[in-house]
Design a protein around this motif. Structure first.
Motif, PDB file in Angstrom:
ATOM      1  N   THR A 183     -10.623 -19.599  -0.881  1.00  0.00           N
ATOM      2  CA  THR A 183     -10.164 -19.202   0.451  1.00  0.00           C
ATOM      3  C   THR A 183     -10.485 -17.738   0.712  1.00  0.00           C
ATOM      4  O   THR A 183     -10.016 -16.849   0.007  1.00  0.00           O
ATOM      5  CB  THR A 183      -8.650 -19.434   0.616  1.00  0.00           C
ATOM      6  OG1 THR A 183      -8.337 -20.785   0.288  1.00  0.00           O
ATOM      7  CG2 THR A 183      -8.236 -19.153   2.052  1.00  0.00           C
ATOM      8  N   ALA A 184     -11.295 -17.496   1.739  1.00  0.00           N
ATOM      9  CA  ALA A 184     -11.653 -16.125   2.111  1.00  0.00           C
ATOM     10  C   ALA A 184     -10.708 -15.569   3.151  1.00  0.00           C
ATOM     11  O   ALA A 184     -10.379 -14.381   3.127  1.00  0.00           O
ATOM     12  CB  ALA A 184     -13.085 -16.094   2.655  1.00  0.00           C
ATOM     13  N   LEU A 185     -10.260 -16.423   4.076  1.00  0.00           N
ATOM     14  CA  LEU A 185      -9.532 -15.931   5.244  1.00  0.00           C
ATOM     15  C   LEU A 185      -8.535 -16.970   5.737  1.00  0.00           C
ATOM     16  O   LEU A 185      -8.808 -18.162   5.739  1.00  0.00           O
ATOM     17  CB  LEU A 185     -10.521 -15.615   6.370  1.00  0.00           C
ATOM     18  CG  LEU A 185      -9.919 -15.165   7.700  1.00  0.00           C
ATOM     19  CD1 LEU A 185      -9.601 -13.683   7.668  1.00  0.00           C
ATOM     20  CD2 LEU A 185     -10.866 -15.459   8.864  1.00  0.00           C
ATOM     21  N   VAL A 186      -7.394 -16.477   6.205  1.00  0.00           N
ATOM     22  CA  VAL A 186      -6.424 -17.284   6.949  1.00  0.00           C
ATOM     23  C   VAL A 186      -6.263 -16.625   8.317  1.00  0.00           C
ATOM     24  O   VAL A 186      -6.070 -15.409   8.406  1.00  0.00           O
ATOM     25  CB  VAL A 186      -5.058 -17.349   6.231  1.00  0.00           C
ATOM     26  CG1 VAL A 186      -4.058 -18.139   7.074  1.00  0.00           C
ATOM     27  CG2 VAL A 186      -5.208 -17.954   4.847  1.00  0.00           C
ATOM     28  N   SER A 187      -6.367 -17.417   9.387  1.00  0.00           N
ATOM     29  CA  SER A 187      -6.210 -16.889  10.745  1.00  0.00           C
ATOM     30  C   SER A 187      -5.165 -17.707  11.483  1.00  0.00           C
ATOM     31  O   SER A 187      -5.354 -18.909  11.722  1.00  0.00           O
ATOM     32  CB  SER A 187      -7.550 -16.953  11.499  1.00  0.00           C
ATOM     33  OG  SER A 187      -7.415 -16.415  12.804  1.00  0.00           O
ATOM     34  N   VAL A 188      -4.056 -17.062  11.828  1.00  0.00           N
ATOM     35  CA  VAL A 188      -2.954 -17.708  12.542  1.00  0.00           C
ATOM     36  C   VAL A 188      -2.500 -16.773  13.652  1.00  0.00           C
ATOM     37  O   VAL A 188      -2.153 -15.613  13.399  1.00  0.00           O
ATOM     38  CB  VAL A 188      -1.770 -18.029  11.607  1.00  0.00           C
ATOM     39  CG1 VAL A 188      -0.611 -18.637  12.395  1.00  0.00           C
ATOM     40  CG2 VAL A 188      -2.206 -18.962  10.485  1.00  0.00           C
ATOM     41  N   ALA A 229     -19.100 -11.256   4.598  1.00  0.00           N
ATOM     42  CA  ALA A 229     -19.020 -10.082   3.723  1.00  0.00           C
ATOM     43  C   ALA A 229     -18.296 -10.382   2.423  1.00  0.00           C
ATOM     44  O   ALA A 229     -18.217  -9.523   1.545  1.00  0.00           O
ATOM     45  CB  ALA A 229     -18.309  -8.934   4.448  1.00  0.00           C
ATOM     46  N   SER A 230     -17.782 -11.575   2.278  1.00  0.00           N
ATOM     47  CA  SER A 230     -16.997 -11.927   1.094  1.00  0.00           C
ATOM     48  C   SER A 230     -17.856 -11.827  -0.156  1.00  0.00           C
ATOM     49  O   SER A 230     -18.899 -12.467  -0.269  1.00  0.00           O
ATOM     50  CB  SER A 230     -16.453 -13.356   1.237  1.00  0.00           C
ATOM     51  OG  SER A 230     -15.668 -13.695   0.126  1.00  0.00           O
ATOM     52  N   VAL A 270     -10.912  -3.399   4.109  1.00  0.00           N
ATOM     53  CA  VAL A 270     -11.379  -4.753   4.427  1.00  0.00           C
ATOM     54  C   VAL A 270     -12.855  -4.688   4.811  1.00  0.00           C
ATOM     55  O   VAL A 270     -13.246  -3.935   5.707  1.00  0.00           O
ATOM     56  CB  VAL A 270     -10.553  -5.378   5.567  1.00  0.00           C
ATOM     57  CG1 VAL A 270     -11.144  -6.719   5.985  1.00  0.00           C
ATOM     58  CG2 VAL A 270      -9.104  -5.553   5.129  1.00  0.00           C
ATOM     59  N   GLN A 271     -13.670  -5.484   4.145  1.00  0.00           N
ATOM     60  CA  GLN A 271     -15.102  -5.487   4.384  1.00  0.00           C
ATOM     61  C   GLN A 271     -15.463  -6.555   5.410  1.00  0.00           C
ATOM     62  O   GLN A 271     -15.048  -7.709   5.292  1.00  0.00           O
ATOM     63  CB  GLN A 271     -15.860  -5.751   3.078  1.00  0.00           C
ATOM     64  CG  GLN A 271     -15.626  -4.694   2.007  1.00  0.00           C
ATOM     65  CD  GLN A 271     -16.084  -3.319   2.458  1.00  0.00           C
ATOM     66  OE1 GLN A 271     -17.227  -3.151   2.897  1.00  0.00           O
ATOM     67  NE2 GLN A 271     -15.221  -2.327   2.319  1.00  0.00           N
ATOM     68  N   ALA A 293     -13.708 -10.733  13.222  1.00  0.00           N
ATOM     69  CA  ALA A 293     -12.766 -10.910  12.121  1.00  0.00           C
ATOM     70  C   ALA A 293     -13.158 -12.090  11.232  1.00  0.00           C
ATOM     71  O   ALA A 293     -13.296 -11.958  10.006  1.00  0.00           O
ATOM     72  CB  ALA A 293     -11.355 -11.106  12.680  1.00  0.00           C
ATOM     73  N   LEU A 294     -13.361 -13.259  11.833  1.00  0.00           N
ATOM     74  CA  LEU A 294     -13.595 -14.465  11.044  1.00  0.00           C
ATOM     75  C   LEU A 294     -14.982 -14.484  10.406  1.00  0.00           C
ATOM     76  O   LEU A 294     -15.117 -14.630   9.189  1.00  0.00           O
ATOM     77  CB  LEU A 294     -13.402 -15.716  11.906  1.00  0.00           C
ATOM     78  CG  LEU A 294     -11.973 -16.238  12.039  1.00  0.00           C
ATOM     79  CD1 LEU A 294     -11.073 -15.263  12.793  1.00  0.00           C
ATOM     80  CD2 LEU A 294     -11.952 -17.599  12.734  1.00  0.00           C
ATOM     81  N   ARG A 295     -15.996 -14.335  11.247  1.00  0.00           N
ATOM     82  CA  ARG A 295     -17.357 -14.326  10.720  1.00  0.00           C
ATOM     83  C   ARG A 295     -17.553 -13.136   9.795  1.00  0.00           C
ATOM     84  O   ARG A 295     -18.213 -13.244   8.756  1.00  0.00           O
ATOM     85  CB  ARG A 295     -18.353 -14.267  11.872  1.00  0.00           C
ATOM     86  CG  ARG A 295     -19.814 -14.135  11.458  1.00  0.00           C
ATOM     87  CD  ARG A 295     -20.711 -13.971  12.689  1.00  0.00           C
ATOM     88  NE  ARG A 295     -22.094 -13.728  12.338  1.00  0.00           N
ATOM     89  CZ  ARG A 295     -22.601 -12.529  12.044  1.00  0.00           C
ATOM     90  NH1 ARG A 295     -21.807 -11.461  12.053  1.00  0.00           N
ATOM     91  NH2 ARG A 295     -23.882 -12.398  11.735  1.00  0.00           N
ATOM     92  N   GLY A 296     -16.969 -12.000  10.203  1.00  0.00           N
ATOM     93  CA  GLY A 296     -17.140 -10.784   9.420  1.00  0.00           C
ATOM     94  C   GLY A 296     -16.628 -10.898   8.005  1.00  0.00           C
ATOM     95  O   GLY A 296     -17.289 -10.478   7.051  1.00  0.00           O
TER      96      GLY A 296
END
Length: 385
Positions: free
Chosen positions: A149-154, A92-93, A226-227, A85-88
């Motif tokens: 910001t590409a991603l938020v993970s909570v 891919a952004s 989602v890429q 999820a995070l690296r992906g």
């Protein structure tokens, strides 16, 4: 039904660490280890049987969270799903965006991946604080989001305290800024209702050994569109995101576990566990007045989780004295020296209270008798310290 692994040994109150594998899950997966051994990519009957088992499992996992089967990607662990999820997302952004936001009480699988993204790819990482209950303030997230910001993970629920985050609100804030939102639902899946459309998340992690399936199997929900950069390259299995011949038996195990969890949620199992949890807490408070302190949110909490600190009692000594219980401390031991939990210190607990923390987590086979025994043992051990 009595679990055969819990008939001889300490009372098991560490379901957040791992769950016993449900015998019904074992029964479902065994044929795929013996007669249903085929490669799902093969066209003859051995392969088509395996392919059907894989498809059924994907549907069962999807049903648990209200997703579509083609949005489920099987992985080898929750840590791997989080990495995908995070690296992906970051790699891919298309912008490219190079900013990731998480919180201080995240699981190491997320925090260490964020650190690796910083070290290896120059990604800027923001780690947001939490309050004394372990809750993230949405205003802090809103202030941290920007055009990079590409991603938020909570995480949906904390593994130590059970604190539940306001995921729907947080995901909406992330989307307004054009960011993707991921939640690690390893502790929440199967314990509380999770509906993808209500949560509004783009990526969600489900872990087998937290919901009565074996270790070594997990899944990542990936919202259509989602890429992601793949985590394993090769033959194109799992939508090309995690290549390699599928572990059909374990996928089937996760599917059946998800189906059982869906049934449990419909029957109100959470209320039973919450009642037992609250009974344990009240008994401890009555027997040790003024010494028992709740760690985490009182209401926004998993129904099965109780994290308390008992004054004048170090948790590792307390649990050593209660040989009839299997539970967890909030500390880590390194060369004989105990250090407090990073989760509890991030919540502002002082060293003494953090080192006194005990996590008790209930599950499918916890009984009222188990609770009464646990109370008696904990009270006896605390009184002796």
């Amino acid at each position: 039904m009595i679990h055969p692994g819990l008939t001889d040994g300490p009372i098991y109150l560490d379901y957040n660490a791992t769950t016993p594998v449900d015998p019904r899950v074992v029964d479902a997966m065994l044929p795929h280890l013996i007669t249903g051994f085929g490669n799902p990519s093969s066209s003859y009957s051995y392969g088509t049987d395996a392919k059907e088992g894989l498809a059924t499992a994907r549907t069962q996992v999807a049903t648990l969270i209200g997703a579509r089967p083609d949005e489920i990607v099987f992985t080898g662990s929750g840590s791997e799903a989080n990495l995908l999820a995070l690296r992906g997302v970051v790699l891919a952004s298309p912008q490219p965006r190079r900013h990731v936001i998480t919180q201080a009480t995240e699981h190491p699988a997320v925090l260490e991946t964020c650190r690796a993204l910083d070290r290896l790819h120059g990604v800027r990482v923001t780690v947001l604080p939490v309050d004394s209950e372990g809750l993230l303030d949405p205003a802090d997230l809103a202030a941290s989001l920007d055009e990079d910001t590409a991603l938020v993970s909570v995480a949906a629920a904390n593994n130590e305290t059970g604190t539940l985050q306001p995921i729907t609100e947080l995901a909406e804030l992330a989307h307004r800024a054009g960011a993707v939102f991921h939640t690690d639902a390893a502790q929440a899946a199967g314990k509380i209702p999770l509906a993808i459309d209500e949560l509004g998340v783009d990526l969600l992690t489900v872990v087998g050994h937290k919901m009565y399936a074996p270790k070594g199997i997990a899944a990542l929900y990936v919202r259509d569109g989602v890429q992601l950069e793949p985590v394993v390259y090769g033959g194109g299995q799992e939508r090309g995101l995690r290549s390699g011949t599928e572990n059909v038996a374990l996928a089937v195990a996760l599917g059946v576990a998800a189906q059982l969890a869906t049934d449990d949620l419909a029957s109100g199992c959470g209320s039973r566990l919450a009642d037992l949890r609250d009974l344990l807490y009240q008994r401890l408070r009555d027997a040790l007045p003024g010494r028992v302190h709740l760690n985490g949110a009182e209401r926004a909490r998993l129904p099965n989780t109780l994290n308390v600190s008992i004054e004048q009692a170090l948790s590792h000594e307390l649990l050593t004295a209660t040989s009839g219980l299997a539970a967890s401390t909030g500390s880590a031991c390194h060369s004989g020296t105990h250090t407090p939990s990073p989760v509890l210190t991030a919540m502002g607990l002082d060293r003494e209270r953090a080192l006194a923390a005990v996590r008790i987590s209930l599950g499918r086979w916890t009984t009222p008798g188990d609770i009464e025994t646990a109370v008696a043992e904990l009270i006896k051990a605390a009184a002796a310290q």
